[in-house]
Design a protein around this motif. Structure first.
Motif, short mmCIF file in Angstrom:
data_model
loop_
_atom_site.label_atom_id
_atom_site.label_comp_id
_atom_site.label_asym_id
_atom_site.label_seq_id
_atom_site.Cartn_x
_atom_site.Cartn_y
_atom_site.Cartn_z
N GLN A 24 0.81 -1.22 0.00
CA GLN A 24 0.00 0.00 0.00
C GLN A 24 0.85 1.28 0.00
OE1 GLN A 24 -0.60 -2.42 2.50
NE2 GLN A 24 -2.17 -3.40 1.27
N SER A 25 2.05 1.20 0.57
CA SER A 25 2.85 2.42 0.72
C SER A 25 4.34 2.05 0.79
CB SER A 25 2.42 3.16 1.98
OG SER A 25 2.95 4.46 2.03
N PRO A 26 5.16 2.56 -0.14
CA PRO A 26 6.58 2.23 -0.13
C PRO A 26 7.30 2.85 1.07
CG PRO A 26 6.16 3.94 -1.73
CD PRO A 26 4.82 3.49 -1.21
N ALA A 27 8.39 2.22 1.48
CA ALA A 27 9.18 2.73 2.60
C ALA A 27 9.76 4.11 2.28
CB ALA A 27 10.31 1.75 2.91
N TRP A 28 9.72 4.97 3.27
CA TRP A 28 10.30 6.31 3.15
C TRP A 28 11.72 6.25 3.70
CZ3 TRP A 28 7.32 11.33 3.21
CH2 TRP A 28 6.00 11.16 2.78
N THR A 29 12.61 7.03 3.09
CA THR A 29 13.94 7.20 3.65
C THR A 29 13.88 8.31 4.69
OG1 THR A 29 14.65 8.91 2.08
CG2 THR A 29 14.99 6.58 1.42
N GLU A 30 14.92 8.41 5.50
CA GLU A 30 14.98 9.46 6.50
C GLU A 30 14.97 10.84 5.82
OE1 GLU A 30 18.06 10.98 9.93
OE2 GLU A 30 17.91 8.81 9.57
N ASP A 31 15.66 10.96 4.69
CA ASP A 31 15.69 12.23 3.97
C ASP A 31 14.30 12.60 3.43
OD1 ASP A 31 18.37 12.64 4.47
OD2 ASP A 31 19.04 11.87 2.53
N GLU A 32 13.54 11.60 2.97
CA GLU A 32 12.18 11.87 2.47
C GLU A 32 11.26 12.34 3.60
OE1 GLU A 32 12.00 8.85 -1.35
OE2 GLU A 32 11.77 8.01 0.67
N VAL A 33 11.40 11.74 4.77
CA VAL A 33 10.59 12.17 5.92
C VAL A 33 10.97 13.60 6.30
CG1 VAL A 33 10.08 11.75 8.36
CG2 VAL A 33 10.20 9.82 6.76
N LYS A 34 12.26 13.89 6.34
CA LYS A 34 12.72 15.25 6.68
C LYS A 34 12.20 16.26 5.67
CE LYS A 34 16.93 14.04 9.17
NZ LYS A 34 18.40 14.05 9.15
N ALA A 35 12.21 15.90 4.38
CA ALA A 35 11.73 16.81 3.34
C ALA A 35 10.23 17.08 3.51
CB ALA A 35 12.00 16.23 1.95
N MET A 36 9.48 16.05 3.87
CA MET A 36 8.04 16.22 4.09
C MET A 36 7.79 17.17 5.26
SD MET A 36 5.33 15.04 6.28
CE MET A 36 5.95 13.54 6.96
N TYR A 37 8.50 16.94 6.37
CA TYR A 37 8.31 17.81 7.54
C TYR A 37 8.76 19.25 7.24
CZ TYR A 37 6.88 14.11 10.72
OH TYR A 37 6.18 13.10 11.34
N ALA A 38 9.83 19.42 6.51
CA ALA A 38 10.29 20.76 6.16
C ALA A 38 9.26 21.47 5.28
CB ALA A 38 11.65 20.69 5.45
N TYR A 39 8.69 20.74 4.34
CA TYR A 39 7.69 21.31 3.44
C TYR A 39 6.46 21.76 4.23
CZ TYR A 39 4.71 21.65 -0.72
OH TYR A 39 3.87 22.09 -1.71
N MET A 40 5.98 20.89 5.12
CA MET A 40 4.80 21.24 5.92
C MET A 40 5.11 22.38 6.89
SD MET A 40 2.28 19.61 4.84
CE MET A 40 1.59 18.10 4.21
N SER A 41 6.31 22.39 7.46
CA SER A 41 6.70 23.49 8.35
C SER A 41 6.73 24.83 7.61
CB SER A 41 8.08 23.22 8.98
OG SER A 41 7.99 22.17 9.89
#
Length: 139
Positions: A24-41
């Protein structure tokens, strides 16, 4: 006018953000998670600067969900999540005070472009107007 802007997700998405991918959902890398949080911030910072942000929060994973309903006997029935029959749940929200539906739609269009790994599910961003003054008639 005030609006509730909602983003959706599933338990599989929360697992994927911890690096545990699935069909259902591919694994995220640490960098992808950081990019998502930075974008939302950045979105939060911009909305705070314009004065449109009333509140915004990410929600805990569906595994921590609890449903409380009434049973046929009139007593409360409590069920802990996650719920297999539920595909998507509310993952986070903003309460925004915007001049128009067009403006809040522009914000939702920005939210929908949040970076994520290729193949990750894309959920709609849901906008609902908050009926101000209607709270006196509820409950």
């Amino acid at each position: 006018m005030k609006y509730l802007v909602m983003v959706q997700g599933s338990q599989a998405d929360y697992e994927a953000m911890r690096g545990n991918g699935s069909a259902q959902s591919p694994a995220w890398t640490e960098d992808e998670v950081k990019a998502m949080y930075a974008y939302m911030s950045a979105i939060n910072d911009d909305l705070a600067e314009t004065g449109e942000l009333v509140d915004g929060q990410g929600l805990g994973e569906p595994a921590g969900t609890r449903h409380v309903t009434l049973g046929e006997d009139g007593k409360a029935v409590v069920t802990d999540g996650p719920y297999g029959e539920t595909k998507e749940l509310l993952a986070g929200y903003w309460v925004l005070d915007c001049a128009s539906l067009e403006r809040v739609t522009e914000i939702a269009e920005r939210v929908i472009r949040c970076p994520q790994p290729a193949g990750a599910p894309v959920y709609p961003v849901v906008i609902r107007q908050i009926m101000e003054g209607a709270g006196d008639d509820v409950c």
